[in-house]
Write a protein that holds these residues in place. Structure first.
Motif, PDB file in Angstrom:
ATOM      1  N   CYS A  68       6.017  71.580 140.113  1.00 49.26           N
ATOM      2  CA  CYS A  68       6.055  72.738 141.004  1.00 49.26           C
ATOM      3  C   CYS A  68       4.941  73.705 140.608  1.00 49.26           C
ATOM      4  N   ALA A  69       3.892  73.781 141.441  1.00 47.70           N
ATOM      5  CA  ALA A  69       2.718  74.592 141.107  1.00 47.70           C
ATOM      6  C   ALA A  69       3.031  76.072 140.893  1.00 47.70           C
ATOM      7  N   PRO A  70       3.900  76.712 141.719  1.00 54.35           N
ATOM      8  CA  PRO A  70       4.158  78.123 141.472  1.00 54.35           C
ATOM      9  C   PRO A  70       4.953  78.402 140.196  1.00 54.35           C
ATOM     10  N   HIS A  71       5.442  77.346 139.544  1.00 55.23           N
ATOM     11  CA  HIS A  71       6.106  77.514 138.252  1.00 55.23           C
ATOM     12  C   HIS A  71       5.163  77.236 137.086  1.00 55.23           C
ATOM     13  N   THR A  72       3.888  77.043 137.390  1.00 54.83           N
ATOM     14  CA  THR A  72       2.908  76.642 136.386  1.00 54.83           C
ATOM     15  C   THR A  72       2.973  77.498 135.126  1.00 54.83           C
ATOM     16  N   PHE A  73       3.099  78.803 135.280  1.00 56.68           N
ATOM     17  CA  PHE A  73       3.001  79.693 134.128  1.00 56.68           C
ATOM     18  C   PHE A  73       4.318  79.810 133.362  1.00 56.68           C
ATOM     19  N   HIS A  74       5.373  79.182 133.879  1.00 60.28           N
ATOM     20  CA  HIS A  74       6.647  79.120 133.159  1.00 60.28           C
ATOM     21  C   HIS A  74       6.844  77.782 132.451  1.00 60.28           C
ATOM     22  N   ILE A  75       6.239  76.739 132.969  1.00 63.51           N
ATOM     23  CA  ILE A  75       6.565  75.397 132.459  1.00 63.51           C
ATOM     24  C   ILE A  75       5.496  74.827 131.535  1.00 63.51           C
ATOM     25  N   GLY A  76       4.543  75.676 131.109  1.00 66.99           N
ATOM     26  CA  GLY A  76       3.577  75.215 130.119  1.00 66.99           C
ATOM     27  C   GLY A  76       2.138  75.595 130.404  1.00 66.99           C
ATOM     28  N   ASN A  77       1.840  76.073 131.617  1.00 65.23           N
ATOM     29  CA  ASN A  77       0.481  76.474 131.994  1.00 65.23           C
ATOM     30  C   ASN A  77      -0.539  75.387 131.657  1.00 65.23           C
ATOM     31  N   ASP A  78      -0.213  74.170 132.029  1.00 62.35           N
ATOM     32  CA  ASP A  78      -1.088  73.031 131.750  1.00 62.35           C
ATOM     33  C   ASP A  78      -0.866  71.953 132.806  1.00 62.35           C
ATOM     34  N   ALA A  79      -1.242  72.265 134.037  1.00 59.76           N
ATOM     35  CA  ALA A  79      -1.011  71.301 135.116  1.00 59.76           C
ATOM     36  C   ALA A  79      -1.650  69.949 134.845  1.00 59.76           C
ATOM     37  N   PRO A  80      -2.920  69.886 134.429  1.00 61.80           N
ATOM     38  CA  PRO A  80      -3.511  68.563 134.193  1.00 61.80           C
ATOM     39  C   PRO A  80      -2.776  67.774 133.109  1.00 61.80           C
ATOM     40  N   ALA A  85       0.987  81.552 142.500  1.00 58.68           N
ATOM     41  CA  ALA A  85       1.702  82.561 141.707  1.00 58.68           C
ATOM     42  C   ALA A  85       0.710  83.234 140.773  1.00 58.68           C
ATOM     43  N   PHE A  86       1.068  84.416 140.321  1.00 58.99           N
ATOM     44  CA  PHE A  86       0.289  85.099 139.298  1.00 58.99           C
ATOM     45  C   PHE A  86       0.807  84.728 137.912  1.00 58.99           C
ATOM     46  N   ASP A  87      -0.110  84.787 136.951  1.00 61.42           N
ATOM     47  CA  ASP A  87       0.239  84.489 135.562  1.00 61.42           C
ATOM     48  C   ASP A  87       0.942  85.700 134.957  1.00 61.42           C
ATOM     49  N   HIS A  88       2.265  85.609 134.855  1.00 62.96           N
ATOM     50  CA  HIS A  88       3.050  86.747 134.358  1.00 62.96           C
ATOM     51  C   HIS A  88       2.809  87.014 132.871  1.00 62.96           C
ATOM     52  N   THR A  89       2.171  86.048 132.168  1.00 57.08           N
ATOM     53  CA  THR A  89       1.911  86.236 130.733  1.00 57.08           C
ATOM     54  C   THR A  89       0.593  86.959 130.479  1.00 57.08           C
ATOM     55  N   ALA A  90      -0.214  87.147 131.532  1.00 59.97           N
ATOM     56  CA  ALA A  90      -1.537  87.745 131.349  1.00 59.97           C
ATOM     57  C   ALA A  90      -1.434  89.237 131.048  1.00 59.97           C
ATOM     58  N   SER A  91      -2.555  89.812 130.666  1.00 60.57           N
ATOM     59  CA  SER A  91      -2.626  91.241 130.315  1.00 60.57           C
ATOM     60  C   SER A  91      -1.579  91.591 129.265  1.00 60.57           C
ATOM     61  N   SER A  92      -1.525  90.764 128.234  1.00 58.07           N
ATOM     62  CA  SER A  92      -0.572  90.975 127.129  1.00 58.07           C
ATOM     63  C   SER A  92       0.868  91.033 127.621  1.00 58.07           C
ATOM     64  N   GLY A  93       1.145  90.268 128.673  1.00 59.27           N
ATOM     65  CA  GLY A  93       2.498  90.248 129.225  1.00 59.27           C
ATOM     66  C   GLY A  93       2.790  91.391 130.173  1.00 59.27           C
ATOM     67  N   ASN A  94       1.756  92.168 130.523  1.00 61.71           N
ATOM     68  CA  ASN A  94       1.961  93.334 131.374  1.00 61.71           C
ATOM     69  C   ASN A  94       1.485  93.132 132.813  1.00 61.71           C
ATOM     70  N   ARG A  95       1.279  91.871 133.214  1.00 63.00           N
ATOM     71  CA  ARG A  95       0.940  91.639 134.618  1.00 63.00           C
ATOM     72  C   ARG A  95       2.061  92.179 135.512  1.00 63.00           C
ATOM     73  N   TYR A  96       3.279  92.008 135.017  1.00 68.61           N
ATOM     74  CA  TYR A  96       4.446  92.622 135.646  1.00 68.61           C
ATOM     75  C   TYR A  96       5.156  93.440 134.579  1.00 68.61           C
ATOM     76  N   ILE A  97       5.785  94.498 134.994  1.00 67.61           N
ATOM     77  CA  ILE A  97       6.570  95.310 134.075  1.00 67.61           C
ATOM     78  C   ILE A  97       8.025  95.223 134.509  1.00 67.61           C
ATOM     79  N   LEU A  98       8.862  94.659 133.651  1.00 66.20           N
ATOM     80  CA  LEU A  98      10.278  94.487 133.940  1.00 66.20           C
ATOM     81  C   LEU A  98      11.096  95.448 133.100  1.00 66.20           C
ATOM     82  N   ASN A  99      12.104  95.996 133.695  1.00 71.20           N
ATOM     83  CA  ASN A  99      13.007  96.885 132.970  1.00 71.20           C
ATOM     84  C   ASN A  99      14.419  96.327 133.013  1.00 71.20           C
ATOM     85  N   PRO A 100      15.212  96.515 131.961  1.00 74.13           N
ATOM     86  CA  PRO A 100      14.844  97.203 130.725  1.00 74.13           C
ATOM     87  C   PRO A 100      13.892  96.381 129.868  1.00 74.13           C
ATOM     88  N   PRO A 101      13.135  97.012 128.977  1.00 69.29           N
ATOM     89  CA  PRO A 101      12.218  96.283 128.097  1.00 69.29           C
ATOM     90  C   PRO A 101      12.963  95.183 127.337  1.00 69.29           C
TER      91      PRO A 101
END
Length: 285
Positions: free
Chosen positions: A174-186, A204-220
Motif C-alpha cells: 500500500c503506497a500511502p502507507h509507505t512511511f509507516h511500513i518501512g519507507n523502502d518501497a523498492p 501521502a506525506f512523510d510524517h517522520t520528516a522535519s524531526s517528526g514535526n511534519r504533523y503536530i499531534l496532541n497530546p504530545p
C-alpha cells in the motif's frame, strides 16, 4: 494487469448503479471496499443472496468486474468474542465473493500493536478456521500491514505471510502507507517477490520528516498514526522508484486507485488516477 478503482469516495451511489458509474470513469475493475449496504466496517454483511445476484447482473451489463472484495474485521483482536464474531463475518463474506465469481479478497492484519503477541495468536486461530473456507471456495487472500495493526512493518508482514505457507495467501503493498511500513518501497517489493499480487496507489506525506514535526499531534507523545490517501503527486511517495521496482519484479497483478481525500471531487480524482497509472505503465513498457 488490472487497474481497479476503490469506489469508497462514491460509496453513496446505489449498489446496483455503481458498476455503470465506475465504467463511466473509465475503469474495468472495482476493488469493492466496505459500504453500509454491502459489507460494512467490522460488522456482518448486509446483503442478501437476491441482491448479490442483481449486483452480478449489473456488473455484467456494465462490462465491469470485481477484482477483489476488501472486508475489514477484528479477526486478530485480543478480545475472543470479537474474534469469533469476525470469523462469522468472514465466512459470509467469502461466500458472497464466491457467488459473485470473485476469486480474490484483500484485508489487513488488524489486532493491536501494544498486544502484538496476543493478537498474532488470535490471527493464527482465525486462519485455522478460515483457510479451509478460502480453499473450498477458490478464493485467495492478499494481506497488507496497516498503521496500528499488530504488524506494521512491510518486511515483517512478508515474513509472516511466508510463514503461513499457503499459496492462497499473498502480500499487498500500500503506497500511502509507505512511511509507516518501512519507507523502502523498492526493498519491500523485492523482498516480497512473487508474493506481491496487489498494490494500492495513492500519495501521502512523510510524517517522520522535519524531526517528526511534519504533523503536530496532541497530546504530545500520542501513539496515534496519521497518513493520507491523496492523488499521486500531491505527497512525497516516490512513484518513479515504486514503478521501477514493480517492473523489475515482473509484477502482473492488480493496481488499485484508492484515494480517499477528495470526496468533493471524487470523479475528477478517480479519472486523474486512472490516467496517471496508465502513464506510469506506459513509461515502464
Amino acid at each position: 494487469m488490472k487497474i481497479a478503482l476503490d469506489p469508497y469516495m462514491i460509496r453513496h451511489v446505489p449498489l446496483l448503479e455503481l458498476p455503470s458509474v465506475v465504467a463511466e470513469l473509465g475503469y474495468e475493475w472495482i476493488e469493492l471496499s466496505p459500504r453500509e449496504d454491502f459489507i460494512p466496517f467490522f460488522r456482518h454483511p448486509r446483503v442478501d443472496d437476491a441482491t448479490v445476484r442483481k449486483f452480478r447482473k449489473a456488473l455484467d451489463s456494465a462490462g465491469v468486474g470485481i477484482s477483489s472484495l476488501l472486508p475489514l474485521f477484528r479477526w486478530s483482536g485480543p478480545d475472543e468474542d470479537a474474534r469469533q464474531a469476525a470469523v462469522r463475518y468472514w465466512k459470509r463474506s467469502i461466500q458472497i465473493a464466491a457467488d459473485l465469481g470473485v476469486d480474490s479478497m484483500i484485508s489487513e492484519f488488524n489486532g493491536r500493536p501494544e498486544e502484538s503477541d496476543r493478537s498474532e495468536a488470535q490471527f493464527w486461530k482465525s486462519l485455522d478456521e478460515l483457510l479451509p473456507v478460502f480453499e473450498r471456495e477458490g478464493v485467495k487472500l492478499a494481506l497488507e500491514p496497516h498503521p496500528d495493526d499488530f504488524i506494521e512493518n512491510g518486511y515483517d508482514a512478508i515474513n509472516l505471510i511466508r510463514g503461513i505457507n499457503n499459496p492462497n495467501v499473498t502480500f499487498l503493498y500500500c503506497a500511502p502507507h509507505t512511511f509507516h511500513i518501512g519507507n523502502d518501497a523498492p526493498g519491500i517489493i523485492k523482498h516480497a517477490g512473487d508474493l506481491l499480487t496487489h498494490v494500492h496507489l495513492a500519495d501521502a506525506f512523510d510524517h517522520t520528516a522535519s524531526s517528526g514535526n511534519r504533523y503536530i499531534l496532541n497530546p504530545p507523545g500520542t501513539t496515534a498514526r496519521i497518513h493520507q490517501h491523496l492523488d499521486m503527486g500531491e505527497g512525497e511517495v516516490d512513484f518513479d522508484e515504486l514503478f521501477r521496482e514493480l517492473r523489475a519484479n515482473g509484477f502482473d497483478g492488480t493496481l488499485t486507485a484508492c484515494v480517499f481525500a477528495w470526496e468533493e471531487r471524487a470523479k475528477e480524482s478517480s479519472v486523474f488516477m486512472r490516467d496517471k497509472i496508465t502513464e506510469y505503465l506506459s513509461a515502464s513498457s
